[in-house]
Structure formats: C-alpha cells, structure tokens
Design a protein around this motif. Structure first.
Motif, PDB file in Angstrom:
ATOM      1  N   ALA A  69       0.798  -1.230   0.000  1.00 45.61           N
ATOM      2  CA  ALA A  69       0.000   0.000   0.000  1.00 45.61           C
ATOM      3  C   ALA A  69       0.829   1.279   0.000  1.00 45.61           C
ATOM      4  N   ASP A  70       1.916   1.279   0.794  1.00 46.03           N
ATOM      5  CA  ASP A  70       2.677   2.532   0.918  1.00 46.03           C
ATOM      6  C   ASP A  70       3.434   2.906  -0.366  1.00 46.03           C
ATOM      7  N   HIS A  71       3.328   2.069  -1.396  1.00 46.76           N
ATOM      8  CA  HIS A  71       4.054   2.339  -2.652  1.00 46.76           C
ATOM      9  C   HIS A  71       3.134   2.602  -3.841  1.00 46.76           C
ATOM     10  N   PHE A  72       1.821   2.344  -3.672  1.00 49.23           N
ATOM     11  CA  PHE A  72       0.975   2.533  -4.867  1.00 49.23           C
ATOM     12  C   PHE A  72      -0.398   3.157  -4.609  1.00 49.23           C
ATOM     13  N   THR A 260      16.322   6.611   1.928  1.00 51.04           N
ATOM     14  CA  THR A 260      14.889   6.939   1.978  1.00 51.04           C
ATOM     15  C   THR A 260      14.137   5.783   2.645  1.00 51.04           C
ATOM     16  N   HIS A 261      12.780   5.835   2.647  1.00 47.52           N
ATOM     17  CA  HIS A 261      11.965   4.792   3.292  1.00 47.52           C
ATOM     18  C   HIS A 261      12.461   4.625   4.727  1.00 47.52           C
ATOM     19  N   ILE A 262      12.392   5.737   5.452  1.00 55.38           N
ATOM     20  CA  ILE A 262      12.974   5.809   6.793  1.00 55.38           C
ATOM     21  C   ILE A 262      11.888   5.591   7.848  1.00 55.38           C
TER      22      ILE A 262
HETATM   23 ZN   LIG Z   1       7.427   0.137   1.938  1.00 53.30          ZN
END
Ligand SMILES: [Zn+2]
Length: 293
Positions: A69-72, A260-262
């Motif tokens: 979910a957090d990517h699309f 990133t993606h922290i």
């Molecule tokens: Zn992710």
C-alpha cells in the motif's frame, strides 16, 4: 546541457509522519525534450506534487516497485485528478505483474484517458526513449519487488581540437553528426574519430529490499536512492528491509547515495544526518528535497 531534477515526494514507510509521506520520487529528465517520470506513488502523492510545485499532469510514466500500500495507493487519487483536469494523453504504469494487477485495481474507475500497464518483474530494459532507458532488477522483499534504473544514453560530443586538425566546416560537422561519417578529400571520417564519449547519468531506485550483492553492479556509477528503514542493526524488526550498515556497502560503487523509506521511529532529521556525516557521498533524503544531477 542535459540534466536530471529529482524530487523526493515521500521518504517514509507504511505509517506516515508529519515530516515523511509514503514512498514517491519524481524525476524530470531535461534533454532534447523534457520527460516526467514518477517512481512509486504512495498515498497522498498528488498533494506532495502540489507542495513541491510540480505539475502532476506532466507525468507520463509511473514505475511501481511492488504492490504494498505505501508504494501505490496514491495512484487512485492521482489518476482521478488527472481525469478531472481533462487529461487525454496516455499514461504508462509499470510494476511487477502490472499487466494483470493494474486493470483489476482500476476496474471501478472510468478514466477519460488510456492507462497502459506493463509487467516489470524481470531483469533488463523495460522501457526506452530516444534519450534514456529504464532497466529493472528483481530484489528481495516479502512480495515480488523490483529496483529501477533510469539511465541516460551515452552521447558522443565533437572534439574541437580534432575538428580543427581536420579543418572540418560547420556543415561537415553537422553531416558527420547526422550520418555518423562523411567523405572529405577522398577520405572517410567517422564520428568516433572526431568525438569523445559522455557517459550517461544513472539513477537507481531500490526500496523495500534486503541487502543484495547483485545491487553493487546494478548501482555502479549511479545516484542511488536506497531504502534505509532502520539505521542500526539492533533496531531491525522486520527482516525484509535494509539498515544503514547494509546500504553503506554500496558506497564504493554508487557515486552518491540518498537514504529513503525511513522508519517513523526516527523523528529527528539532524540526528540521522549526524549518523552519516563521516560518509561524504551519503545523504538522508527528506520530503520535498530537490536534487540536481
Ligand atoms: Zn514500503
């Protein structure tokens, strides 16, 4: 002079914070034409576009790393807004098995422009324009995930000294550029004899993966945007992500690294920056940060 403008639209993980939205990176390639590409599209990406003062209508290709979910999830809002803004131009969306998953996701939406989906779960070139390529490599996460490489094509530039030596006119130079060779005084002059190579710029986007040795080659000479969910190995909770010591292994190969993606447990940007201050080509990305390459 061709260039790349990167904008970090979201540098957080699954649960956003006020400082870090879900994953998304925008890339403008300014060559003979300007191209607008988006890598991942986490929830709220369209609002991040507004904050970054980038017109989201410019985007023609979207590259999704995987279907978490957090990517699309931001795709829905972004595409619907594009429709309300009367977009007619086609948009291309790439992602693992996107040819099957994409149409399912959008079946409740009647968009007034064509959306084409392409599977990117493979190794190699998945997209090509006159001036650049996009390559993929499967990485290792809990679901099928890929890393992307934007690669400007190498260019040949005429060498002024060699041109002077051969006494080439402006028209002859143009001819040699267009036809890659010309005849002068009964001799053939090839483009490669009077030019030098300019290496194309590379940007690699690798999020949601463990450390993989094969990435060292894939990210060679690139600006590498790599996930760094955790900064210390002792903080690692979900093993299918990377931590700072993993990402630092790419330092010798990549020209520059943006983390990133922290994870949301890291609230202070300045504290994270302190952790990498000894590594001069490693930076901690933050939302809305712009980088020129
Ligand atoms: Zn992710």
């Amino acid at each position: 002079m061709a260039g790349i403008d990167l904008t970090f639209l979201g540098t957080g993980t699954s649960i956003p914070t006020l400082e870090r939205n879900h994953s998304a990176v925008h890339l403008f390639y300014i060559g003979k034409k300007t191209y607008s590409l988006l890598f991942d599209c986490g929830e709220g990406t369209q609002i991040q576009f507004l904050k970054a003062k980038i017109n989201f209508m410019s985007v023609d290709q979207i590259f999704i790393t995987h279907w978490h979910a957090d990517h699309f999830v931001g795709l829905f809002g972004l595409l619907v807004s594009m429709g309300f803004e009367k977009r007619k131009r086609e948009i291309k969306i790439f992602g693992p098995k996107a040819d099957k998953i994409g149409p399912e996701l959008l079946k409740f939406y009647a968009l007034p422009f064509p959306v084409k989906f392409f599977d990117s779960y493979k190794k190699g070139i998945i997209y090509e324009e006159d001036e650049f390529l996009v390559e993929t490599i499967p990485v290792k996460h809990t679901v099928e995930t890929v890393a992307y490489k934007f690669q400007e094509k190498n260019r040949l530039k005429l060498d002024k000294n060699k041109i002077k030596k051969l006494d080439l006119t402006w028209q002859e130079c143009r001819g040699i550029k267009e036809k890659r060779k010309i005849k002068k005084d009964r001799k053939t002059i090839k483009l490669k004899d009077v030019s030098y190579k300019i290496e194309g710029k590379k940007v690699v986007y690798a999020v949601d993966t463990i450390y993989l040795k094969k990435m060292e080659n894939f990210c060679k000479d690139s600006v590498l945007i790599h996930e760094c969910t955790y900064f210390d190995r002792k903080d690692v909770r979900y093993k299918m992500h990377s931590c700072l010591p993993d990402v630092l292994k790419f330092r010798k190969k990549a020209k520059r690294i943006y983390l990133t993606h922290i994870g949301r447990q890291y609230q202070s940007q300045s504290e994270l920056e302190k952790k990498v201050e000894g590594y001069k080509n490693v930076f901690v990305a933050k939302d809305l940060k712009k980088v020129k390459i």
